[in-house]
Design a protein around this motif. Sequence first.
Motif, short mmCIF file in Angstrom:
data_model
loop_
_atom_site.label_atom_id
_atom_site.label_comp_id
_atom_site.label_asym_id
_atom_site.label_seq_id
_atom_site.Cartn_x
_atom_site.Cartn_y
_atom_site.Cartn_z
N LEU A 47 -3.59 2.42 8.59
CA LEU A 47 -5.03 2.59 8.41
C LEU A 47 -5.67 3.10 9.71
CD1 LEU A 47 -7.54 2.29 6.65
CD2 LEU A 47 -7.69 -0.08 7.44
N LEU A 48 -5.22 2.58 10.84
CA LEU A 48 -5.70 3.06 12.12
C LEU A 48 -5.40 4.55 12.29
CD1 LEU A 48 -6.92 2.29 14.93
CD2 LEU A 48 -4.58 1.92 15.67
N GLY A 49 -4.21 4.97 11.88
CA GLY A 49 -3.86 6.38 11.93
C GLY A 49 -4.72 7.24 11.02
N LEU A 50 -5.00 6.73 9.81
CA LEU A 50 -5.87 7.47 8.88
C LEU A 50 -7.26 7.65 9.47
CD1 LEU A 50 -4.87 5.84 5.48
CD2 LEU A 50 -4.38 8.17 6.22
N LEU A 51 -7.78 6.59 10.06
CA LEU A 51 -9.10 6.71 10.70
C LEU A 51 -9.01 7.60 11.94
CD1 LEU A 51 -10.34 3.04 10.33
CD2 LEU A 51 -11.05 5.04 8.99
N GLY A 52 -7.87 7.60 12.61
CA GLY A 52 -7.68 8.45 13.79
C GLY A 52 -7.71 9.93 13.47
N VAL A 53 -7.34 10.29 12.25
CA VAL A 53 -7.43 11.69 11.83
C VAL A 53 -8.88 12.17 11.91
CG1 VAL A 53 -7.19 13.23 9.84
CG2 VAL A 53 -5.37 11.62 10.38
N ALA B 16 0.48 11.22 14.08
CA ALA B 16 1.58 10.57 14.81
C ALA B 16 1.55 9.06 14.60
CB ALA B 16 1.48 10.91 16.29
N ILE B 17 0.37 8.49 14.53
CA ILE B 17 0.26 7.04 14.30
C ILE B 17 0.75 6.69 12.91
CG2 ILE B 17 -1.37 5.12 14.13
CD1 ILE B 17 -3.03 6.56 16.33
N VAL B 18 0.36 7.48 11.91
CA VAL B 18 0.82 7.23 10.54
C VAL B 18 2.34 7.36 10.46
CG1 VAL B 18 0.77 8.14 8.17
CG2 VAL B 18 -1.36 7.87 9.45
N TRP B 19 2.89 8.40 11.07
CA TRP B 19 4.34 8.59 11.05
C TRP B 19 5.05 7.45 11.77
CZ3 TRP B 19 8.26 9.37 14.62
CH2 TRP B 19 9.49 9.75 14.07
N ALA B 20 4.50 7.01 12.90
CA ALA B 20 5.11 5.91 13.65
C ALA B 20 5.11 4.62 12.84
CB ALA B 20 4.36 5.71 14.97
N ALA B 21 4.07 4.40 12.04
CA ALA B 21 4.03 3.21 11.18
C ALA B 21 5.14 3.27 10.14
CB ALA B 21 2.66 3.09 10.51
N VAL B 22 5.35 4.44 9.54
CA VAL B 22 6.44 4.59 8.56
C VAL B 22 7.79 4.42 9.25
CG1 VAL B 22 7.54 6.16 6.92
CG2 VAL B 22 5.05 6.04 7.03
N LEU B 23 7.94 4.95 10.44
CA LEU B 23 9.18 4.80 11.19
C LEU B 23 9.45 3.32 11.48
CD1 LEU B 23 11.57 6.06 12.78
CD2 LEU B 23 10.03 6.11 14.77
N TRP B 24 8.44 2.60 11.92
CA TRP B 24 8.57 1.17 12.19
C TRP B 24 9.05 0.44 10.94
CZ3 TRP B 24 3.61 -2.24 12.97
CH2 TRP B 24 3.97 -3.57 13.18
N TRP B 25 8.44 0.75 9.80
CA TRP B 25 8.81 0.11 8.55
C TRP B 25 10.25 0.46 8.17
CZ3 TRP B 25 9.20 2.84 3.69
CH2 TRP B 25 9.46 2.02 2.60
N ALA B 26 10.62 1.72 8.31
CA ALA B 26 11.97 2.16 7.92
C ALA B 26 13.03 1.56 8.84
CB ALA B 26 12.05 3.68 7.93
N LEU B 27 12.72 1.36 10.10
CA LEU B 27 13.69 0.77 11.02
C LEU B 27 13.91 -0.72 10.78
CD1 LEU B 27 12.78 2.57 14.37
CD2 LEU B 27 14.82 2.92 12.95
N LEU C 289 -1.09 11.11 1.60
CA LEU C 289 0.12 11.20 0.78
C LEU C 289 1.23 10.32 1.37
CD1 LEU C 289 0.33 14.98 -0.16
CD2 LEU C 289 -0.15 13.06 -1.67
N VAL C 290 1.36 10.34 2.68
CA VAL C 290 2.35 9.50 3.35
C VAL C 290 2.02 8.02 3.12
CG1 VAL C 290 3.27 8.82 5.60
CG2 VAL C 290 2.99 11.24 5.04
N ALA C 291 0.76 7.66 3.33
CA ALA C 291 0.35 6.26 3.14
C ALA C 291 0.54 5.83 1.68
CB ALA C 291 -1.10 6.08 3.56
N GLY C 292 0.22 6.71 0.75
CA GLY C 292 0.41 6.39 -0.66
C GLY C 292 1.88 6.22 -1.01
N GLY C 293 2.73 7.07 -0.45
CA GLY C 293 4.17 6.94 -0.67
C GLY C 293 4.71 5.64 -0.11
N TRP C 294 4.25 5.27 1.08
CA TRP C 294 4.67 4.01 1.68
C TRP C 294 4.21 2.83 0.83
CZ3 TRP C 294 1.39 0.16 3.62
CH2 TRP C 294 2.05 -0.93 4.20
N LEU C 295 2.93 2.87 0.43
CA LEU C 295 2.39 1.77 -0.37
C LEU C 295 3.12 1.65 -1.70
CD1 LEU C 295 0.21 -0.41 -0.30
CD2 LEU C 295 -1.32 1.20 -1.42
#
Length: 160
Positions: A14-20, A29-40, A148-154
């Motif tokens: 959400l912070l990344g979405l607002l950062g856009v 980059a923040i949104v991608w890093a959140a997905v990376l964190w989750w995937a790791l 789209l990334v956030a929706g896919g993650w959710l």
Amino acid sequence: MGVWQLVAVGLVMLLGLLGVLVPGVPGQAIVWAAVLWWALTDTSPLAWGVLIGATAVLLLDQALKPLLPPRRPRETGAPRRTPMLGGIAAILGFFVVPVVGAVIGYVGAIYGAERLRLGSRGAGWASVRSVMRATGYSVLVELFACLLVAGGWLGAVIWG
């Protein structure tokens, strides 16, 4: 992965979405890093698939950026809060009316704010066109890619 860690990943996203919406903040980059964190931490094939998909979507957005008009927020004549309201409405609209709600929310909120500020329907639409030419398209495309990334993650978290 624990519930609190999922909440933390969601808050970072959400912070990344607002950062856009804020110039100079690397929202993608923040949104991608959140997905990376989750995937790791959740090493399932689904998590890695979402990470690969997120990477592809965000790289495509980076490739499209040079084709879009550059952000020139000062040229709109609209206050800074107008595009910010549009972005927040796009985020909410994306989850209320999946996918197309982002565009409807973004343009609708900009029109509503400008109509209230300027007082007439015609002036409101003229200001929407001005905002979209100066900042709207590039912000909307970047925000849409991140949504789209956030929706896919959710979706992966809820149904995966």
